[in-house]
Design a protein around this motif. Structure first.
Motif, PDB file in Angstrom:
ATOM      1  N   ARG A 116      -9.816  98.066  25.640  1.00 60.04           N
ATOM      2  CA  ARG A 116      -8.663  97.979  24.731  1.00 60.04           C
ATOM      3  C   ARG A 116      -8.765  99.036  23.640  1.00 60.04           C
ATOM      4  O   ARG A 116      -7.793  99.734  23.332  1.00 60.04           O
ATOM      5  CB  ARG A 116      -8.607  96.569  24.123  1.00 60.04           C
TER       6      ARG A 116
ATOM      7  N   THR B   6      -3.884 106.479  23.020  1.00 56.80           N
ATOM      8  CA  THR B   6      -2.472 106.456  22.644  1.00 56.80           C
ATOM      9  C   THR B   6      -2.269 107.097  21.272  1.00 56.80           C
ATOM     10  O   THR B   6      -1.297 107.828  21.043  1.00 56.80           O
ATOM     11  CB  THR B   6      -1.949 105.015  22.651  1.00 56.80           C
ATOM     12  N   TYR B   7      -3.189 106.827  20.349  1.00 57.36           N
ATOM     13  CA  TYR B   7      -3.128 107.445  19.011  1.00 57.36           C
ATOM     14  C   TYR B   7      -3.262 108.962  19.118  1.00 57.36           C
ATOM     15  O   TYR B   7      -2.499 109.710  18.494  1.00 57.36           O
ATOM     16  CB  TYR B   7      -4.239 106.855  18.142  1.00 57.36           C
TER      17      TYR B   7
ATOM     18  N   LEU C  73      -6.160 102.185  23.005  1.00 54.80           N
ATOM     19  CA  LEU C  73      -5.504 102.391  21.716  1.00 54.80           C
ATOM     20  C   LEU C  73      -5.829 103.766  21.150  1.00 54.80           C
ATOM     21  O   LEU C  73      -4.948 104.455  20.612  1.00 54.80           O
ATOM     22  CB  LEU C  73      -5.940 101.304  20.731  1.00 54.80           C
TER      23      LEU C  73
ATOM     24  N   VAL D  62     -11.091  96.594  17.496  1.00 58.36           N
ATOM     25  CA  VAL D  62      -9.731  96.536  18.036  1.00 58.36           C
ATOM     26  C   VAL D  62      -8.735  96.568  16.880  1.00 58.36           C
ATOM     27  O   VAL D  62      -7.719  97.259  16.933  1.00 58.36           O
ATOM     28  CB  VAL D  62      -9.530  95.278  18.907  1.00 58.36           C
ATOM     29  N   GLY D  63      -9.058  95.844  15.812  1.00 57.26           N
ATOM     30  CA  GLY D  63      -8.149  95.791  14.666  1.00 57.26           C
ATOM     31  C   GLY D  63      -7.917  97.150  14.027  1.00 57.26           C
ATOM     32  O   GLY D  63      -6.765  97.525  13.744  1.00 57.26           O
TER      33      GLY D  63
ATOM     34  N   LEU E 150      -3.050 103.163  15.302  1.00 58.42           N
ATOM     35  CA  LEU E 150      -1.924 103.440  16.182  1.00 58.42           C
ATOM     36  C   LEU E 150      -0.606 103.085  15.501  1.00 58.42           C
ATOM     37  O   LEU E 150       0.355 103.862  15.543  1.00 58.42           O
ATOM     38  CB  LEU E 150      -2.079 102.667  17.494  1.00 58.42           C
ATOM     39  N   ASP E 151      -0.545 101.924  14.857  1.00 58.01           N
ATOM     40  CA  ASP E 151       0.685 101.535  14.163  1.00 58.01           C
ATOM     41  C   ASP E 151       1.031 102.542  13.058  1.00 58.01           C
ATOM     42  O   ASP E 151       2.197 102.925  12.895  1.00 58.01           O
ATOM     43  CB  ASP E 151       0.528 100.144  13.546  1.00 58.01           C
TER      44      ASP E 151
ATOM     45  N   SER F  53      -8.317 100.062  15.437  1.00 56.48           N
ATOM     46  CA  SER F  53      -7.619 100.918  16.402  1.00 56.48           C
ATOM     47  C   SER F  53      -6.130 100.597  16.430  1.00 56.48           C
ATOM     48  O   SER F  53      -5.287 101.504  16.527  1.00 56.48           O
ATOM     49  CB  SER F  53      -8.228 100.742  17.794  1.00 56.48           C
ATOM     50  N   GLU F  54      -5.789  99.325  16.318  1.00 59.81           N
ATOM     51  CA  GLU F  54      -4.375  98.939  16.259  1.00 59.81           C
ATOM     52  C   GLU F  54      -3.718  99.436  14.976  1.00 59.81           C
ATOM     53  O   GLU F  54      -2.575  99.910  14.998  1.00 59.81           O
ATOM     54  CB  GLU F  54      -4.250  97.418  16.361  1.00 59.81           C
ATOM     55  N   ARG F  55      -4.442  99.338  13.855  1.00 61.72           N
ATOM     56  CA  ARG F  55      -3.894  99.822  12.588  1.00 61.72           C
ATOM     57  C   ARG F  55      -3.651 101.322  12.614  1.00 61.72           C
ATOM     58  O   ARG F  55      -2.634 101.816  12.108  1.00 61.72           O
ATOM     59  CB  ARG F  55      -4.834  99.461  11.450  1.00 61.72           C
TER      60      ARG F  55
END
Length: 199
Positions: A123, A130-131, A127, A65-66, A72-73, A68-70
């Motif tokens: 999740r 969305t990316y 992510l 998850v981490g 996307l950000d 994938s969030e990085r």
């Protein structure tokens, strides 16, 4: 992460465990690594890891998850320039940097995503989608004639190209010195941009 006086940031114990776990999972697979193995690799007893993570599944979930969030950000931050070609080049540079810096995370995500608990897997998938859509939107502004489905095919194709970096790492581990990292980054960047332009 803390900052040492006059030095680079120092990873927290939790971040150290995640980094070591990524390397071990990439090498041996999620099921091939025990809590005791993780503890030995970071210099603590296996049970001491439970102070940081309730179990291997939770550790894997935070890892995937981490990242994938990085991604996307990072993708969002690079899609705000206004000029679509500049944005596309920035997206390529960002993804190449990730793939060449952390190839073990690519291996773990490809191979062990199915080992995540359902909620964490959903999740990660959300992510990731969305990316991809950031790339699709940018590609279609560069190539207005491109359909959304064609842009997704192109984006996934370039991800496959860039995410081939773990194979270079595997060659190096087998005794082949592997490519110079600067050469690898330059070749991947040029190939990705050429593929997207051709698409």
């Amino acid at each position: 992460m803390t900052t040492a006086p006059d030095g680079p940031p120092v990873p927290s114990r939790r971040e150290q465990i995640l980094a070591v776990a990524a390397r071990l999972f990439a090498r041996h697979g999620f099921h091939g690594v025990s809590i005791a193995d993780l503890g030995a690799a970071v210099g603590v007893s296996g049970p001491a890891l439970y102070r940081h993570f309730p179990g291997k599944e939770a550790l894997l979930a935070e890892m995937l998850v981490g990242i994938s969030e990085r991604l996307l950000d990072g993708g969002r931050a690079r899609s705000r320039d206004g000029d679509p070609r500049t944005e596309l080049a920035a997206l390529v540079d960002f993804h190449v940097e990730f793939a060449t810096r952390e190839p073990e995370l690519i291996v773990v995500q490809d191979r062990d995503l199915a080992n995540l608990p359902d909620e964490a897997r959903r999740r990660v998938r959300h992510l990731q989608r969305t990316y991809v859509e950031i790339w699709v939107d940018t590609l279609r502004r560069v190539h207005p004639e491109m359909s959304p489905s064609a842009a997704r095919v192109a984006a996934h194709g370039v991800f496959g190209l860039i995410n081939s970096t773990p194979y270079s790492a595997a060659s190096a581990a087998a005794g082949d010195p592997g490519p110079d990292p600067r050469v690898e980054i330059d070749v991947l960047r040029r190939m990705a941009l050429a593929a997207l332009d051709a698409g």
